[in-house]
Design a protein around this motif. Structure first.
Motif, mmCIF file in Angstrom:
data_model
loop_
_atom_site.group_PDB
_atom_site.id
_atom_site.type_symbol
_atom_site.label_atom_id
_atom_site.label_comp_id
_atom_site.label_asym_id
_atom_site.label_seq_id
_atom_site.Cartn_x
_atom_site.Cartn_y
_atom_site.Cartn_z
ATOM 1 N N ALA A 35 0.836 -1.206 0.000
ATOM 2 C CA ALA A 35 0.000 0.000 0.000
ATOM 3 C C ALA A 35 0.868 1.253 0.000
ATOM 4 C CB ALA A 35 -0.922 -0.013 1.210
ATOM 5 N N TRP A 36 1.940 1.244 0.789
ATOM 6 C CA TRP A 36 2.850 2.395 0.834
ATOM 7 C C TRP A 36 3.547 2.593 -0.512
ATOM 8 C CZ3 TRP A 36 8.396 1.752 0.935
ATOM 9 C CH2 TRP A 36 9.105 2.949 1.044
ATOM 10 N N GLU A 37 3.969 1.516 -1.116
ATOM 11 C CA GLU A 37 4.713 1.630 -2.378
ATOM 12 C C GLU A 37 3.840 2.203 -3.500
ATOM 13 O OE1 GLU A 37 7.961 -2.008 -1.702
ATOM 14 O OE2 GLU A 37 6.085 -2.385 -2.795
ATOM 15 N N ARG A 38 2.551 1.877 -3.517
ATOM 16 C CA ARG A 38 1.712 2.355 -4.612
ATOM 17 C C ARG A 38 0.938 3.636 -4.292
ATOM 18 N NH1 ARG A 38 -1.086 -2.410 -2.956
ATOM 19 N NH2 ARG A 38 -3.051 -1.955 -1.899
ATOM 20 N N GLU A 39 1.023 4.110 -3.031
ATOM 21 C CA GLU A 39 0.251 5.288 -2.646
ATOM 22 C C GLU A 39 0.741 6.538 -3.383
ATOM 23 O OE1 GLU A 39 -2.459 7.275 -1.819
ATOM 24 O OE2 GLU A 39 -2.634 5.567 -0.434
ATOM 25 N N GLU A 40 -0.209 7.338 -3.849
ATOM 26 C CA GLU A 40 0.105 8.568 -4.591
ATOM 27 C C GLU A 40 -0.174 9.827 -3.785
ATOM 28 O OE1 GLU A 40 -2.002 8.417 -8.288
ATOM 29 O OE2 GLU A 40 -1.274 6.404 -8.786
ATOM 30 N N SER A 41 -1.008 9.731 -2.771
ATOM 31 C CA SER A 41 -1.307 10.877 -1.915
ATOM 32 C C SER A 41 -0.129 11.142 -0.988
ATOM 33 C CB SER A 41 -2.566 10.601 -1.092
ATOM 34 O OG SER A 41 -2.641 11.476 0.018
ATOM 35 N N PRO A 42 0.485 12.318 -1.036
ATOM 36 C CA PRO A 42 1.646 12.589 -0.174
ATOM 37 C C PRO A 42 1.335 12.437 1.312
ATOM 38 C CG PRO A 42 1.481 14.238 -1.914
ATOM 39 C CD PRO A 42 0.223 13.434 -1.980
ATOM 40 N N ALA A 43 0.172 12.917 1.753
ATOM 41 C CA ALA A 43 -0.170 12.838 3.179
ATOM 42 C C ALA A 43 -0.352 11.388 3.612
ATOM 43 C CB ALA A 43 -1.440 13.642 3.452
ATOM 44 N N ALA A 44 -1.062 10.603 2.804
ATOM 45 C CA ALA A 44 -1.279 9.191 3.139
ATOM 46 C C ALA A 44 0.033 8.415 3.084
ATOM 47 C CB ALA A 44 -2.303 8.580 2.188
ATOM 48 N N LYS A 45 0.859 8.723 2.101
ATOM 49 C CA LYS A 45 2.144 8.005 1.979
ATOM 50 C C LYS A 45 3.028 8.276 3.195
ATOM 51 C CE LYS A 45 5.548 6.809 -1.573
ATOM 52 N NZ LYS A 45 4.922 5.560 -2.031
ATOM 53 N N ASP A 46 3.007 9.523 3.679
ATOM 54 C CA ASP A 46 3.784 9.865 4.865
ATOM 55 C C ASP A 46 3.265 9.093 6.081
ATOM 56 O OD1 ASP A 46 5.751 11.865 6.221
ATOM 57 O OD2 ASP A 46 3.917 12.011 7.413
ATOM 58 N N ALA A 47 1.937 8.995 6.210
ATOM 59 C CA ALA A 47 1.349 8.258 7.333
ATOM 60 C C ALA A 47 1.708 6.773 7.269
ATOM 61 C CB ALA A 47 -0.167 8.441 7.341
ATOM 62 N N LEU A 48 1.629 6.193 6.083
ATOM 63 C CA LEU A 48 1.984 4.779 5.923
ATOM 64 C C LEU A 48 3.462 4.551 6.219
ATOM 65 C CD1 LEU A 48 -0.037 4.002 2.680
ATOM 66 C CD2 LEU A 48 -0.469 3.044 4.948
ATOM 67 N N ARG A 49 4.287 5.494 5.846
ATOM 68 C CA ARG A 49 5.719 5.386 6.146
ATOM 69 C C ARG A 49 5.937 5.354 7.664
ATOM 70 N NH1 ARG A 49 10.202 6.790 2.945
ATOM 71 N NH2 ARG A 49 12.128 7.105 4.120
ATOM 72 N N GLN A 50 5.235 6.227 8.384
ATOM 73 C CA GLN A 50 5.362 6.236 9.843
ATOM 74 C C GLN A 50 4.926 4.900 10.442
ATOM 75 O OE1 GLN A 50 4.267 9.646 12.252
ATOM 76 N NE2 GLN A 50 4.003 10.900 10.421
ATOM 77 N N VAL A 51 3.834 4.357 9.934
ATOM 78 C CA VAL A 51 3.335 3.071 10.449
ATOM 79 C C VAL A 51 4.359 1.963 10.218
ATOM 80 C CG1 VAL A 51 1.588 1.282 10.108
ATOM 81 C CG2 VAL A 51 0.901 3.678 10.271
ATOM 82 N N LEU A 52 4.948 1.911 9.027
ATOM 83 C CA LEU A 52 5.925 0.874 8.709
ATOM 84 C C LEU A 52 7.211 1.030 9.517
ATOM 85 C CD1 LEU A 52 5.391 0.653 4.857
ATOM 86 C CD2 LEU A 52 5.150 -1.247 6.461
ATOM 87 N N VAL A 53 7.673 2.271 9.675
ATOM 88 C CA VAL A 53 8.870 2.505 10.485
ATOM 89 C C VAL A 53 8.597 2.111 11.933
ATOM 90 C CG1 VAL A 53 10.396 4.286 11.418
ATOM 91 C CG2 VAL A 53 9.831 4.279 8.977
ATOM 92 N N ASN A 54 7.438 2.504 12.433
ATOM 93 C CA ASN A 54 7.056 2.144 13.794
ATOM 94 C C ASN A 54 7.002 0.625 13.970
ATOM 95 O OD1 ASN A 54 5.659 3.033 16.493
ATOM 96 N ND2 ASN A 54 4.298 1.481 15.630
ATOM 97 N N SER A 55 6.416 -0.062 12.985
ATOM 98 C CA SER A 55 6.280 -1.513 13.054
ATOM 99 C C SER A 55 7.647 -2.190 13.156
ATOM 100 C CB SER A 55 5.523 -2.021 11.824
ATOM 101 O OG SER A 55 5.428 -3.422 11.821
ATOM 102 N N ARG A 56 8.585 -1.749 12.349
ATOM 103 C CA ARG A 56 9.924 -2.343 12.380
ATOM 104 C C ARG A 56 10.649 -2.013 13.690
ATOM 105 N NH1 ARG A 56 15.348 -1.963 10.460
ATOM 106 N NH2 ARG A 56 15.969 -3.830 9.280
#
Length: 501
Positions: A35-56
């Protein structure tokens, strides 16, 4: 015949709850990464990035993914040929495991379960009792599914008994926009159809534990009406444009699950339950050979990324910020907060309102301050505070007008949207509502450099603290002119031709 001990059941439940507090299921990590890789919305992509970084980070640090470590759900299929080694009270065995997991000194989990739910609402302190479902089935094993379900997603559950001729798709599509972003999308949307009201809800809860496989279903095509429904809803819900954290984007659901059961000719019970970005569940089997071992997910599942805010993020000093400066902020803008903020959520707000109505002094001065809606996990080791992600801001709407008008509060920080009346109050009083990313609790806690208890100590995780933060990333959700990113974002990404098709 398998001989299984109460101690093995207790220990496996405790181990499973610790495991799911810091490890996402592998299928969920892969789906979030896609979902993060294909996201085009900058705000949503930033949120997904935070979730993935947090998860790791949580996988490496073995600390909770979310500060809301959930209410425990346990499903037990007990084989007819299972022999327990002692006279066992199964519910007591499970709850002992819950208690052991939540009080583990190396990774304490937040107690969120309250007794006297319509009265004093006292926290049990150890997250017991769990919600336990048991069935007796053929076989000589105990099949167990353990889940920890966050309150934000549970609050968005929906149910109706439709007329037989009414459309499940129409009902779901009417409800998902009303669910808002408090369930921290993207996640799983699970639908239970049939049976009786309580059976439909149970169907939905169980179905969400199944592996994420919507892409495989798309590739092979549906083989039943339920699978057709999954595909139709997956496409239409994502076409709503709600996106990660409700900011607008391509992915609102990672999968849609549908489970059915025969029902009365006059009824069509339909339950909807979402699972959030802190999806936590684990399946295991007890066969008499001892406590199962749970392997950690492969670190290669996560993208090798770190989080840093965009270069154009606005730096904000909470010690000097003024209403005039706040008027400059735009909905959707990223801020980096530094300085001192207060914390407080439902119970603390209720006490503040009671004091205001009695014309009694408040224990804290809210004038020109920011309040963060959070109930953190207790710290361990050298931590200042444990994982400390936001709770749903919408729940504080009923208090917001009074707090803004009577105390001079300048800003609020939570997750999800604000209601129209609160938006009007924000506009009237020149305030602002900000959001942090739900499902990024451990990452957020790293921005907190000090934590000091100020008031209502008896409320536990709902007490009022003062946090000192450095570069805490937030998004302007509602600016002082009343523009809401939770309205403008989804409208930009909505695909009406698909939604209405």
């Amino acid at each position: 015949m398998s001989r299984i001990s109460q101690a093995d059941l207790t220990q496996s439940v405790a181990d499973a709850l610790q495991y799911i507090s810091y490890y996402h299921p592998p299928d969920f990590i892969s789906a979030m990464r896609s979902a993060w890789e294909r996201e085009e919305s900058p705000a949503a992509k930033d949120a997904l990035r935070q979730v993935l970084v947090n998860s790791r980070m949580c996988a490496l640090g073995k600390r909770p993914i979310c500060q809301d470590t959930g209410i425990v759900n346990v499903f037990l299929d007990i084989g007819l040929k299972v022999e327990w080694t002692e006279d066992i009270d199964i519910e007591d065995a499970v709850n002992t495991g819950v208690r052991q997991a939540f009080l583990d000194p190396t990774n304490p989990l937040r107690g969120s379960v309250l007794v006297d739910p319509d009265g004093e609402r006292q926290n049990t302190g150890d997250n017991t009792p769990a919600v336990i479902h048991m069935r007796v089935v053929p076989g000589n094993k105990v099949d167990v599914e353990v889940a920890a379900k966050g309150g934000g997603s549970e609050a968005k559950a929906r149910f109706a008994v439709l007329n037989p001729s009414e459309s499940v798709v129409d009902f779901v599509m009417s409800q998902v926009p009303l669910m808002g972003a408090g369930w921290c999308p993207p996640g799983i949307l699970s639908i239970g159809i049939g049976g009786t009201p309580e059976k439909a809800m149970l169907l939905a809860k169980e179905a969400m534990m199944a592996p994420i496989d919507i892409q495989e279903l798309q590739a092979r095509g549906p083989a039943s009406r339920a699978e057709e429904l999954r595909l139709e809803l997956y496409e239409k819900v994502n076409a709503l444009g709600i996106g990660a954290q409700g900011l607008g984007g391509l992915t609102t659901v990672l999968d849609v699950k549908v489970a059915e059961y025969p029902t009365h000719a006059a009824n069509k019970p339909v339950a909807i339950i979402p699972n959030c970005t802190a999806t936590r569940h684990l399946h295991f089997v007890l066969d008499g050979s001892g406590v199962p071992e749970f392997e950690a997910p492969d670190l290669d599942l996560w993208p090798d990324i770190e989080y840093s805010a965009s270069a154009d993020s606005r730096q904000v000093d909470l010690g000097t910020v003024t209403k005039d400066q706040v008027r400059d902020w735009q909905a959707g803008e990223t801020l980096l907060l530094s300085g001192k903020m207060l914390t407080g959520r439902d119970a603390a707000h209720k006490r503040l309102i009671d004091l205001i109505e009695k014309n009694e002094p408040l224990p804290i001065d809210l004038k020109n301050r920011f309040i963060y809606y959070v109930g953190p996990v207790n710290a361990v080791g050298d931590e200042v505070i444990g994982p400390a992600g936001p709770t749903t801001a919408t729940r504080m709407d009923k208090f917001s007008d009074t707090i803004l008008s009577k105390t001079g509060l300048l800003g609020m920080i939570g997750k999800a949207e604000r209601g129209d009346a609160t938006i009007e109050a924000i506009q009237e009083h020149g305030g602002v509502s900000l959001i942090a990313v739900g499902g990024a609790a451990y990452l957020i806690s790293k921005a907190i450099t000090d934590a000091r208890l100020l008031a209502f100590e008896d409320l536990g995780m709902e007490a009022i603290y003062e946090f000192e933060v450095r570069d805490m990333p937030v998004t302007v959700a509602v600016d002082s002119r009343g523009e809401s990113v939770h309205k403008t974002g989804p409208s930009q990404w909505r695909k009406l031709d698909v939604v209405n098709g």
